[in-house]
Design a protein around this motif. Structure first.
Motif, PDB file in Angstrom:
ATOM      1  N   VAL A  64       8.089  -0.086  -1.284  1.00 11.26           N
ATOM      2  CA  VAL A  64       8.517   1.277  -0.942  1.00 11.26           C
ATOM      3  C   VAL A  64       7.300   2.193  -1.036  1.00 11.26           C
ATOM      4  CG1 VAL A  64       9.962   3.228  -1.631  1.00 11.26           C
ATOM      5  CG2 VAL A  64      10.885   0.907  -1.711  1.00 11.26           C
ATOM      6  N   TRP A 117       7.325   5.553  -0.641  1.00  8.94           N
ATOM      7  CA  TRP A 117       7.691   6.941  -0.924  1.00  8.94           C
ATOM      8  C   TRP A 117       6.864   7.551  -2.049  1.00  8.94           C
ATOM      9  CZ3 TRP A 117       9.586   9.938  -4.868  1.00  8.94           C
ATOM     10  CH2 TRP A 117      10.143  11.174  -4.511  1.00  8.94           C
ATOM     11  N   ARG A 172      13.698   2.008   3.954  1.00 10.16           N
ATOM     12  CA  ARG A 172      14.817   2.951   3.958  1.00 10.16           C
ATOM     13  C   ARG A 172      14.429   4.342   3.466  1.00 10.16           C
ATOM     14  NH1 ARG A 172      18.706  -0.362   0.165  1.00 10.16           N
ATOM     15  NH2 ARG A 172      16.701  -0.471  -0.929  1.00 10.16           N
ATOM     16  N   HIS A 173      13.352   4.451   2.728  1.00 12.22           N
ATOM     17  CA  HIS A 173      13.019   5.712   2.070  1.00 12.22           C
ATOM     18  C   HIS A 173      11.756   6.374   2.639  1.00 12.22           C
ATOM     19  CE1 HIS A 173      16.033   4.355  -0.771  1.00 12.22           C
ATOM     20  NE2 HIS A 173      15.370   3.231  -0.870  1.00 12.22           N
ATOM     21  N   THR A 216      12.750   7.758  -8.985  1.00 14.17           N
ATOM     22  CA  THR A 216      12.381   7.625  -7.578  1.00 14.17           C
ATOM     23  C   THR A 216      13.356   6.690  -6.866  1.00 14.17           C
ATOM     24  OG1 THR A 216      10.864   5.860  -8.219  1.00 14.17           O
ATOM     25  CG2 THR A 216       9.949   8.076  -8.034  1.00 14.17           C
ATOM     26  N   PRO A 217      13.391   6.727  -5.542  1.00 21.03           N
ATOM     27  CA  PRO A 217      14.322   5.867  -4.793  1.00 21.03           C
ATOM     28  C   PRO A 217      13.810   4.440  -4.677  1.00 21.03           C
ATOM     29  CG  PRO A 217      13.047   7.207  -3.277  1.00 21.03           C
ATOM     30  CD  PRO A 217      12.673   7.673  -4.658  1.00 21.03           C
ATOM     31  N   ASP A 249      17.137   1.783  -8.176  1.00 19.38           N
ATOM     32  CA  ASP A 249      17.337   3.199  -8.484  1.00 19.38           C
ATOM     33  C   ASP A 249      18.032   3.332  -9.840  1.00 19.38           C
ATOM     34  OD1 ASP A 249      18.183   5.919  -8.509  1.00 19.38           O
ATOM     35  OD2 ASP A 249      18.313   5.924  -6.318  1.00 19.38           O
TER      36      ASP A 249
END
Length: 502
Positions: free
Chosen positions: A313, A315, A368-369, A453-454, A458
């Protein structure tokens, strides 16, 4: 070799599998060991040690994977079929040590560890004694307890007692075989609580006291072992919840002990809190920059690879690189670990240390994020041969040292950084994809916050969207009625199993 020594096999597959991550885990991720090589995993079974000499230990197959996504049905079939075949080749056994994690999810299958143990039982027979060792973040169904004779788990989070627990499981099995005593009584209690590991660390209350009670129960006459499982929060299966099991020769004592531990866990449910101060990533960065504590650690929790996150991820790193404080190389020194990007690593390796490269990494598995992240920086270091990452590259972008990997890797030890020519003790900020800090990082951190965070792990469990766990369940149903915390005495593996896995 004296014939009087019991023959004990060692077998097991272990992984934490997040069903909320799009990642899939294949067979090579388990790094399976076979035959005599299995014994090298355990220092207490080194040649000449008392436990090694107490039995004829036979390795079948043991594989442990970095936490990740659901295991593919093909991978599970390949590994479990080989495990069964190797057990069959060993011939008659007096005992089997089942070394697992307890939170493995397999495509199309619930309760994979219990199903594998059922197959093992069909191979070794109902009279072979089985001892199971687990992570406290594993899941304990009625079926799993039925198929084993002894069962235990870690008592510390972080898991500083992991090897002690494995040794206890092996020693309890040897002692039971040597005694010739009947199979232990097993008292099991499912506790309808599902919490993240970061909320149940034994470093702080109430988990510290809840787990201290385990040893008190274990010392009682008539009790062999006692254990509390927190369960695994990032999978959505009916078995996912807390549980207590107490084993021993006395039905009265194991029942009383199990009910004491279950009541203690349930009564503390509202008091469990995160092991560190939490906040959004922006809040954590703001506080870290305002603080004089150095190094200041921030956990990027939502994509923690050691809890089952995909690890890619982007993000969190995107937010860091957008901060104006870090745009120039003279800004605060930041280390970010880590982000997988095979193509990015190849480009950096080819360019060499000191070269400036533009690469794109991340979001190949979990997009997804945030999308794949493109960054331009100077190659600071390159390292080959890591067991998990295979190849690691450090790219300096402004004042941020970004660790890029061919495959995802957890960063838990100081040498994980110094091997890459990074000095975490001299850094201003160190951001790690992790939940609670592992012991070396915890000791190194002058201060620490957990960023919510995502990602696939989670920390906000309610917003993840569990649909298959048994309800009511705390904290999803905070006003739920008082649960039934009476002990269920589980039949031995050579007796029919009765009762629903409520």
């Amino acid at each position: 070799m004296p014939s009087s020594r019991p023959v004990i096999a060692i077998a097991g597959l272990g992984i934490e599998s997040s069903t909320f991550s799009p990642a899939r885990t294949e067979a090579p991720a388990f790094h399976p060991q076979r035959g005599p090589e299995v014994l090298t995993r355990y220092p207490f079974l080194a040649s000449g040690t008392p436990l090694r000499e107490a039995a004829d230990w036979q390795g079948a197959l043991v594989g442990k994977a970095l936490p990740g996504g659901t295991v593919t049905s093909t991978a599970f079939t390949v590994l479990s079929d080989e495990l069964i075949a190797r057990l069959r080749e060993l011939g008659p056994l007096d005992g089997l040590w089942y070394d697992i994690h307890g939170a493995m999810t397999v495509e199309g299958m619930d309760d994979a560890e219990a199903q594998l143990l059922t197959r093992i039982r069909e191979t070794i027979g109902p009279h072979t004694l089985v001892s199971t060792s687990m992570d406290l973040h594993g899941n304990v169904s009625r079926e799993l307890v039925h198929a084993t004779d002894l069962i235990t788990c870690y008592r510390m989070a972080p898991h500083e007692d992991a090897m002690d627990t494995k040794e206890r499981a092996a020693r309890n099995l040897v002692d039971l075989l040597a005694s010739g005593a009947p199979r232990p009584v097993k008292a099991w209690i499912p506790v309808p609580v599902l919490l993240a590991g970061e909320q149940t660390s034994t470093r702080i209350e109430p988990a510290k006291s809840v787990y201290a009670a385990v040893e008190d129960v274990e010392t009682k006459e008539g009790v062999t072992d006692a254990a509390i499982w927190v369960g695994y929060a990032w999978a959505d299966e009916p078995r996912n919840r807390a549980a207590v099991v107490v084993t021993g020769p006395s039905a009265t004592q194991v029942t009383a002990g199990a009910e004491q531990l279950a009541r203690g866990f349930w009564d503390a449910r509202d008091d469990f809190a995160f092991v560190a101060p939490t906040g959004t990533l922006t809040e954590c960065l703001d506080e870290a920059l305002a603080s004089t504590a150095r190094p200041y650690f921030i956990s990027d929790t939502g994509d923690n690879p050691t809890a089952g996150g995909a690890g890619d991820v982007t993000w969190g790193l995107q937010q860091v690189l957008e901060r104006p404080e870090f745009k120039d190389r003279t800004g605060p020194t930041v280390i970010y670990a880590s982000l997988p990007g095979p193509a990015a690593v190849d480009t950096a390796v080819k360019a060499g240390v000191g070269a400036t490269v533009t690469v794109t990494a991340g979001a190949e598995v979990d997009d997804r994020h945030a999308p794949p992240l493109t960054l331009t920086g100077v190659v600071h270091s390159v390292r080959h041969g890591d067991r998990d990452a295979e190849t690691e590259v450090v790219l300096r972008v402004g004042s941020v040292y970004v660790v890029l990997t061919r495959l995802r890797k957890p960063y838990h030890h100081e040498h994980d950084f110094t091997d890459l020519e990074l000095e975490p003790r001299a850094a201003d900020l160190v951001l790690v994809k992790i939940g609670y800090l592992e012991p070396e990082l915890f000791a190194m951190a002058a201060d620490w916050k957990m960023a919510l965070t995502p990602g696939g792990v989670d920390q906000d469990l309610v917003r993840l969207g569990h649909h298959r766990i048994r309800r009511p369940m705390f904290p999803f149903d905070r006003d739920m009625a008082e649960p039934d915390l009476t002990a269920r005495i589980i039949a031995s593996s050579d007796e029919p199993l009765s009762g629903a896995d409520e």
